[in-house]
Every structure is written in C-alpha cells, then in structure tokens.
Design a protein around this motif. Structure first.
Motif, PDB file in Angstrom:
ATOM      1  N   LYS A 139       8.511  -1.208   5.105  1.00  0.00           N
ATOM      2  CA  LYS A 139       8.991  -0.401   4.364  1.00  0.00           C
ATOM      3  C   LYS A 139       8.549  -1.468   2.071  1.00  0.00           C
ATOM      4  O   LYS A 139       8.279  -0.229   1.717  1.00  0.00           O
ATOM      5  CB  LYS A 139      10.163  -0.561   3.793  1.00  0.00           C
ATOM      6  CG  LYS A 139      10.674   0.677   4.807  1.00  0.00           C
ATOM      7  CD  LYS A 139      12.590   1.140   4.703  1.00  0.00           C
ATOM      8  CE  LYS A 139      12.333   2.203   6.094  1.00  0.00           C
ATOM      9  NZ  LYS A 139      13.994   2.842   5.614  1.00  0.00           N
ATOM     10  N   ALA A 140       8.915  -2.676   2.310  1.00  0.00           N
ATOM     11  CA  ALA A 140       8.900  -3.565   0.793  1.00  0.00           C
ATOM     12  C   ALA A 140       7.548  -3.997   0.594  1.00  0.00           C
ATOM     13  O   ALA A 140       6.597  -3.607  -0.157  1.00  0.00           O
ATOM     14  CB  ALA A 140       9.293  -4.995   1.035  1.00  0.00           C
ATOM     15  N   GLU A 141       6.783  -3.540   2.197  1.00  0.00           N
ATOM     16  CA  GLU A 141       4.999  -3.945   1.723  1.00  0.00           C
ATOM     17  C   GLU A 141       4.642  -2.230   0.856  1.00  0.00           C
ATOM     18  O   GLU A 141       3.675  -2.898   0.372  1.00  0.00           O
ATOM     19  CB  GLU A 141       4.237  -4.286   3.024  1.00  0.00           C
ATOM     20  CG  GLU A 141       4.508  -6.280   3.608  1.00  0.00           C
ATOM     21  CD  GLU A 141       4.026  -6.572   4.548  1.00  0.00           C
ATOM     22  OE1 GLU A 141       3.042  -5.430   5.585  1.00  0.00           O
ATOM     23  OE2 GLU A 141       4.153  -7.389   5.134  1.00  0.00           O
ATOM     24  N   GLU A 153       5.810  -0.573  -0.495  1.00  0.00           N
ATOM     25  CA  GLU A 153       6.349   0.176  -2.167  1.00  0.00           C
ATOM     26  C   GLU A 153       4.870  -1.228  -2.674  1.00  0.00           C
ATOM     27  O   GLU A 153       4.933   0.109  -3.302  1.00  0.00           O
ATOM     28  CB  GLU A 153       7.818  -0.362  -2.266  1.00  0.00           C
ATOM     29  CG  GLU A 153       8.640   0.352  -1.433  1.00  0.00           C
ATOM     30  CD  GLU A 153      10.326   0.465  -2.016  1.00  0.00           C
ATOM     31  OE1 GLU A 153      10.181  -0.356  -1.856  1.00  0.00           O
ATOM     32  OE2 GLU A 153      10.898   1.019  -1.229  1.00  0.00           O
ATOM     33  N   ASN A 154       5.071  -2.067  -3.147  1.00  0.00           N
ATOM     34  CA  ASN A 154       4.045  -2.623  -3.105  1.00  0.00           C
ATOM     35  C   ASN A 154       2.792  -2.701  -3.360  1.00  0.00           C
ATOM     36  O   ASN A 154       2.255  -3.018  -3.994  1.00  0.00           O
ATOM     37  CB  ASN A 154       4.572  -4.001  -2.785  1.00  0.00           C
ATOM     38  CG  ASN A 154       6.065  -4.922  -3.118  1.00  0.00           C
ATOM     39  OD1 ASN A 154       6.838  -4.499  -4.402  1.00  0.00           O
ATOM     40  ND2 ASN A 154       6.553  -5.475  -1.898  1.00  0.00           N
ATOM     41  N   SER A 155       2.461  -1.843  -2.114  1.00  0.00           N
ATOM     42  CA  SER A 155       0.832  -1.416  -1.996  1.00  0.00           C
ATOM     43  C   SER A 155       0.429  -0.307  -1.457  1.00  0.00           C
ATOM     44  O   SER A 155       1.164   0.611  -0.868  1.00  0.00           O
ATOM     45  CB  SER A 155      -0.410  -3.144  -1.668  1.00  0.00           C
ATOM     46  OG  SER A 155       0.470  -3.014  -0.413  1.00  0.00           O
ATOM     47  N   GLU A 156      -1.038   0.267  -1.689  1.00  0.00           N
ATOM     48  CA  GLU A 156      -0.948   1.666  -1.684  1.00  0.00           C
ATOM     49  C   GLU A 156      -1.322   1.219   0.214  1.00  0.00           C
ATOM     50  O   GLU A 156      -2.390   0.422   0.588  1.00  0.00           O
ATOM     51  CB  GLU A 156      -2.243   1.740  -2.097  1.00  0.00           C
ATOM     52  CG  GLU A 156      -1.414   2.581  -3.413  1.00  0.00           C
ATOM     53  CD  GLU A 156      -2.947   3.097  -4.211  1.00  0.00           C
ATOM     54  OE1 GLU A 156      -4.118   3.321  -3.171  1.00  0.00           O
ATOM     55  OE2 GLU A 156      -2.081   3.483  -5.403  1.00  0.00           O
ATOM     56  N   ASN A 194      -5.607  -0.945   1.996  1.00  0.00           N
ATOM     57  CA  ASN A 194      -5.034  -1.795   2.454  1.00  0.00           C
ATOM     58  C   ASN A 194      -5.251  -1.498   4.071  1.00  0.00           C
ATOM     59  O   ASN A 194      -3.851  -1.497   5.328  1.00  0.00           O
ATOM     60  CB  ASN A 194      -3.247  -1.955   2.205  1.00  0.00           C
ATOM     61  CG  ASN A 194      -3.031  -3.912   2.329  1.00  0.00           C
ATOM     62  OD1 ASN A 194      -3.164  -4.397   3.189  1.00  0.00           O
ATOM     63  ND2 ASN A 194      -1.925  -4.445   1.953  1.00  0.00           N
TER      64      ASN A 194
END
Length: 744
Positions: free
Chosen positions: A592-594, A596-599, A603
């Motif tokens: 989830k954190a990844e 939120e930080n990238s599209e 990726n």
C-alpha cells in the motif's frame, strides 16, 4: 302278616258268592279286609273257584336309540367303548360359509369352476388355464391369511364349520370314552369330559363343546356351560389327580352361561372352585384355545402349566363387540376394540400369556381339520414330555409362577401424582376439531409472511419456529377438512375400514407389499379424488392446501438459507484468519505504501509485486475453501451452463429411480414405518427405518454411479480444473465464482 286292629266285618251271602277281582287280588296278601286268608278258611267264604285274567294295553312309543349297537365292532377306532358316545359323524356335509373378507376369493373360485365345466362340456384341454387359476387362488389365499386383522381372526374363531372339541379328540386319540355327570343331578352337554390315550399314554380330556349345526348348538347351549358343567369338570379333575392322569383342556366358549337359573345355582362359585382347585392339582395340565376363549368361562378350565393357542384363536376378557359398546357406545367399533384388546395368539405370546402358537392351514382349521388335529397332537406330546420331567413341587411352582408373572408390573416404583388421579391415559383424538375460522387463519398466515419478508430484507433471523407451528396447524386443519369431505360424499366408512385393514397387520411392511391391498388403496384414492370436488368444503380445503404449499416452500428456503449463512460465516472466519496473519498484514501495508508513493502504470516492478501478492492470497483462499469441502470453479458462462446441464441430467436419473415401482414401494414403506414409530420409536422400528433408508440410498447411489455419468463427470471436472488454472481469483470476482460441493 299281622291282622289289622279293627272289628271283623260280617260277610253276607251275596258278597261271599260274588267276589270282585280286586278282592281276590287283595286276598293273596292280606286276605279280605285285612284278615288273613288262612284264618278265614275257604269253606267259610263259600266262594266258588273262578278263572280270570288281567290284561294291560301298552301304548306304542318310538324305540329308544341306545348308542350301543346289537353287533358292536370290536376293532372300531377309539375302542369298543366309543360306541357309547352319542357324537356321530354328520349325515349331511356342512354347508360352506364364506366370511366377508373372503368374498374376493369367490371370483377366482367361480372362474375355476366355469373353466372346468367348459372343459367337461367341450372336451377341450384347459389344464394350463386351470393350473394358472389355481395358482392365483392359492397365492391370493396366502396373501389374505398372512395379513389377517384381529377382528378377522375373531370371525375365523367363530366360524360355524370350525372343528369342535370332540372332532379333535377323536382325531388325536387311539381310544376315548366319555364320562358324564357332576354327581349333583345333571350332565351339562356344553362341557365334555373323558379318558383317552395318545401314543399309549392315558390323559383326562375336558373341553367346551359347540354344535356342528343349529340343532346341536341348541343342545350344547352354544358351548356356554352352566354351573353343572364346571362341577363335572371339577369332579374329573379330582379323579385325574387321584389316579395320576395328566389333564388336557380344550377351550372354545364365548363365556359362561349367564341366565338367572345359572346364577341361582352358583355360577361364580363354581368357576372360583375350579380356579382354586387347578392350582393345587399335582398332575401336568395343558390348555389349548381352539376357538374363542371368553372371560371366566374359559379360565375355569384354563389354569394350566402351558397355554397353547391355535393360530386363529382368540382369548379375551370381553368380546370386541362388548368392549366397543362400553367404550365407544357402538358395536361398529369392534375392529378397533379387537386391536386394542390384544386378543390374538401372536399378541398374547408377546405378553407371555400364551406359551405357544399352533399353526393352522390356509383358510382356517376348518379347511383341513385332521391336519390341524395332528398339529395339536404334536404340541401336546412335546409339552407333556417337558412337564413330565418336573417333580410335583416344581410343577406346582411352575403353574403358579406362570400366572404370577403376568402383567410385568414391578412394585416400589413411584407413580406420577397426575396419573394417580386417572390411571387410564387419555387418547389423542384422531381428528382434531377445527376451532379457527378461515378468516382468522388467513390473517395469521399473512402476518407470518410479513415477518418472513422483513427478515429476508434485514439480517434478522427468520421466524422458523412460527413457520413450523403454522404448518402443523394447517396440517391439522386439512386433515379435518378431508374427514368432513369424506363424510359429505359418503366415503367415511369405506376409508375407516381401509385404515383399519392397513394399520392392524402383524408386519406393516409385508402388508403394504400385498398386491390386493395396494390395488384397493389406489382404487380408494381414485374414487375419493373423483368425488372430492363435489364436497361443500372443497374451496376451503383447496385454499388451505395452497397456504400449506407456500409455507412449506418458505420453510425449505429458510433451511437452505440457514445452511448457506452458516457456510458463509465459516468461510469469512477462515478468510479473516488468513488476512489477520502478521506476515500477510506486513506485505499488504508495504505494498500500500509503495502504491501511494508511485504510479502503477509507470512502475513494472510494482505491478509484478501486486500480481505476486495476489497469487499468494489466491492460493491461501483456495486452501481455505478446500478445507471446508468446497471447490472453486471459474465463473465463465459456458462452464456454468455445462454444470447446470449435468445437474439436470443427474436429477432426471434420480427422479426415474425414485418413481420406479420398486423404490417407490420402499419409500412408501419408510414413510409408513416412520409414521407408525411416532416420536418414540422402539429398537425394532429404528432398525427397520435404518435398513430401509440404507436400501434407498444404495439404490440412488447405484443409479448415479453408472459408467456413462462417471465419464461425463470426469470430463466436466477436467474442463473445470483447466478453466480454473487459466482464470483468476481476484477480489472483484471472488464472490461471483461458482462454488460447488467437492462431493459433486
């Protein structure tokens, strides 16, 4: 002789010259007027000697038919003393008597006679047809006499042509001589006693004797003894006890004769004396009930070491007609009374009142009296051999214990206070009276429907208890409506008779398998269905049946919904256990954190991580579903269509098997056995129900285990597995997946 103390009477010349015949006769003994002849002297009388003769006219009467012939046959069966017996073969053969339940056999008999007559008239060979009809007749006779109801056995026991006591005695003994009289002034013909031999061993025989025709029945008082008869039997008991003769009694009486004269002569006292005396006799005693044994009149010669009964004999404290008149105020309820009284040989053997059942030929003892007599002889010899091994003390204890153990009651067990008030248990009414009007019933059903609807919209529990209560109430109402309809169309008596016939068999499963009875039931159903629309309460019945159908569907849906909800809860519980694991939570939080930080689109590595986690979760969830016995299938339309088609094919096979005659009969037997067992089935009923259930399951299993269905199932399973490998189990389509029982 001494002369009379009176003054001599002077004789005149006229008297002396003309004596009368009476004077001359009197002078032979006492002389004239009491004066001896010698003292008077002939010369004093001056009478001339005259010759005279006395003649008497004898009235002609019918010559007395003395039983002893002028030239007796010394080698006659039963010994030369059998000539003394007034019991002779009937000059005319008894007329055949057909009982009501035997009337269906008359058609077959008539066909056999007609075919034989046609063969004799035409000279053609109808042997095969006659043999076929005779086989059918024998099978129908066997089916009828192996499923007799208690009231039918009562009718057989009272059959006019049934063998009597003396018929059996002359068939089983080598020698027999009848003994008469009670030594108190009378010889009662309703009880016959005598000495006879069986296989060279002497016995004292006594029994009730009915007549073989109307004339004999009047003479024998229809087998109902007076006190003189019981006192004659008592005298012979003392005689047998004194000389060591074993006693064999034959019982066949509707009861002791209950007229005013018999009561004045001490009927009750005579029976009581016999009861008391029989328990003290030191010789073996066997009693055989060969017809009907009625109350104390039968028991007066029935206190024996062994009580044997012919297969169609009955033994009762009150006749079914009398019992029905007392309890139900009508003699028409005698079939029900006969069932409740437990008066047949089979029932009395279960209650340990009867010690053995002597078989009868098909058609009753009157169908082959000699064969029946030989069965009685065999039973007597076997029982006597057993009793002869006992010493006197053991014999007396055996007889007393037989009657002491009757009833099976145990002292010291506390009785429920409510039952102490009235020990007779109240029977539930067969047809409960309807107290609910149709309008009130409709309102109750509508309220229940609203509750079900509200429960289905919300997550509240469905009112299953209320549903069951309403269904039970509707079933009672429908039963009442059916009975009212039967009364209205005039079929109540026919249905009642059929119910009694079905319910009173010794073996319910065998009875339902009886072809004639099944055909009768089907005919009754067709006739009732045909006439039912003409009943005045038919609209009300149809409405209640519709309501029952709707509520039954709702109950079934409620049960299915309950099972589905339980399964959902179990799956959710397992799913939450997987999702709440620390390692799974950590992976999801990191992902989830990844995200939120990238599209995701830009990726590829993040996409790969998501697919990897999805696969792991999919594998975990598949394992959860497999652990609860489920199989996950792709939700593609073509796969679902194949599964539904296969399900329909299996259902068709099951329906065909269930509707087959063999399995249908078993299912009917199972229903009848469950209904008969009620809420508290005994061990025998449980075993029968389990056996029938296993047979039905096995039959259905064999039907759906055919090679063709197996091949289709394996092919479909392979296709589903292939589709599930190619498909995915994402969060969106998880609930839309088709979940099947792994057993299918």
């Amino acid at each position: 002789m001494a002369s009379m103390a009176q003054s001599p009477i002077p004789f005149t010349e006229n008297l002396a010259l003309k004596p009368t015949a009476s004077d001359l006769l009197r002078s032979l003994t006492n002389g004239v007027c009491g004066v001896p002849l010698k003292s008077l002297g002939r010369s004093q009388l001056g009478a001339k000697r005259r010759d005279f003769a006395i003649t008497a006219k004898v009235r002609k009467v019918k010559k007395h038919e003395y039983p002893w012939p002028e030239d007796p046959d010394l080698n006659v069966k039963g010994g030369v003393l059998s000539h003394l017996s007034p019991f002779k073969p009937l000059k005319e053969k008894p007329k055949p008597v057909t009982l009501d339940f035997e009337k269906p056999l008359l058609d077959l008999q008539k066909k056999i006679v007609d075919v034989q007559k046609m063969a004799n008239e035409t000279g053609l060979d109808f042997t095969d047809q006659i043999i076929s009809l005779e086989n059918k007749y024998q099978q129908a006779l066997k089916d009828l006499y192996t499923h007799l109801t208690p009231i039918q056995r009562v009718n057989i026991a009272r059959h006019p042509n049934r063998p009597t006591f003396l018929d059996h005695v002359f068939n089983i003994t080598e020698k027999f001589v009848e003994l008469h009289g009670d030594r108190a002034g009378y010889d009662d013909p309703a009880i016959v006693t005598g000495l006879g031999t069986i296989n060279g061993r002497s016995y004292m025989f006594m029994g009730h004797q009915k007549g073989r025709n109307t004339k004999e029945n009047i003479q024998r008082n229809f087998g109902m003894p007076t006190p003189h008869g019981y006192r004659k039997a008592l005298r012979m008991m003392y005689y047998a006890d004194h000389h060591g003769f074993p006693i064999i009694t034959f019982i066949d009486t509707p009861g002791a004769y209950a007229d005013l004269k018999s009561e004045e002569l001490g009927q009750g006292e005579a029976i009581a004396q016999n009861l008391r005396t029989m328990f003290g006799l030191k010789v073996p005693i066997i009693s055989i009930v060969m017809g009907e044994g009625g109350s104390g009149g039968a028991l007066a010669i029935g206190c024996a070491n062994k009580l044997l009964m012919l297969e169609n004999a009955v033994f009762y404290v009150a006749s079914p007609e009398a019992c029905a008149a007392i309890l139900w105020k009508t003699a028409k309820a005698s079939p029900k009374a006969a069932e409740k009284l437990k008066i047949t040989a089979t029932e009395l053997t279960k209650l340990q009142i009867c010690d053995g059942v002597i078989p009868e030929p098909l058609g009753g003892a009157h169908a082959d009296s000699y064969w029946t007599s030989q069965q009685i002889k065999t039973a007597i010899v076997e029982s006597m051999d057993e009793l002869f091994k006992m010493d006197t003390e053991t014999l007396l204890k055996h007889r007393a214990q037989k009657f002491r153990k009757l009833g099976g009651f145990q002292e010291g067990i506390p009785i429920d206070p409510k039952r102490k008030v009235n020990m007779k248990m109240k029977e539930e009414p067969i047809v409960p009276i309807s107290k609910t009007s149709e309008l009130e019933l409709k309102d109750e059903v509508e309220k229940l429907k609203l509750q079900i609807l509200e429960a289905s919209k919300s997550s509240a529990e469905r009112p299953e208890t209320g549903l069951k209560e309403m269904i039970a109430k509707l079933e009672r109402e429908i039963d009442y409506e059916y009975d009212e309809a039967a009364k209205a169309i005039g079929m109540e008596d026919n249905i009642l008779m059929l119910r009694e016939e079905v319910a009173k068999g010794r073996n319910l499963s065998d009875q339902l398998a009886h072809p004639a009875l099944k055909e009768k039931i089907e005919q009754m159903k067709e006739e009732f269905a045909k006439n039912l629309p003409s009943a005045p309460n038919y609209p009300s019945l149809v409405y209640k049946l519709q309501m029952l159908k709707e509520l039954s569907k709702a109950l079934n849906f409620s049960k299915k919904s309950t099972d589905k909800d339980e399964l959902k809860l179990e799956i959710n519980k397992k799913f939450n256990e997987v999702m709440d694991r620390p390692d799974v939570k950590q992976k999801i939080e990191v992902l989830k954190a990844e995200i939120e930080n990238s599209e995701i689109d830009s990726n590829p590595e993040l996409k790969e991580k998501i697919m990897q986690l999805k696969g792991e979760l999919e594998s975990e969830i598949k394992g959860v579903l497999t652990s609860v016995g489920l199989q996950v299938v792709s939700s593609r339309p073509e796969t679902v269509a194949k599964i539904n088609a296969f399900d329909q094919e299996i259902n068709v096979v099951i329906d065909n098997v269930v509707n087959s005659s063999d399995l249908k009969d078993r299912i009917e037997l199972l229903k009848a056995e469950v209904e008969k067992a009620g809420n508290r089935p005994d061990e025998d009923s449980k075993s029968k129900i389990q056996a029938l259930t296993a047979e039905i399951k096995e039959a259905i299993s064999d039907a759906i285990s055919s090679s063709e269905l197996k091949e289709k199932h394996e092919r479909l399973a392979a296709e589903i597995l292939e589709a599930s490998k190619n498909g995915s189990l994402g969060k969106e389509n998880t609930e839309d997946s088709l979940v099947h029982q792994s057993g299918n």
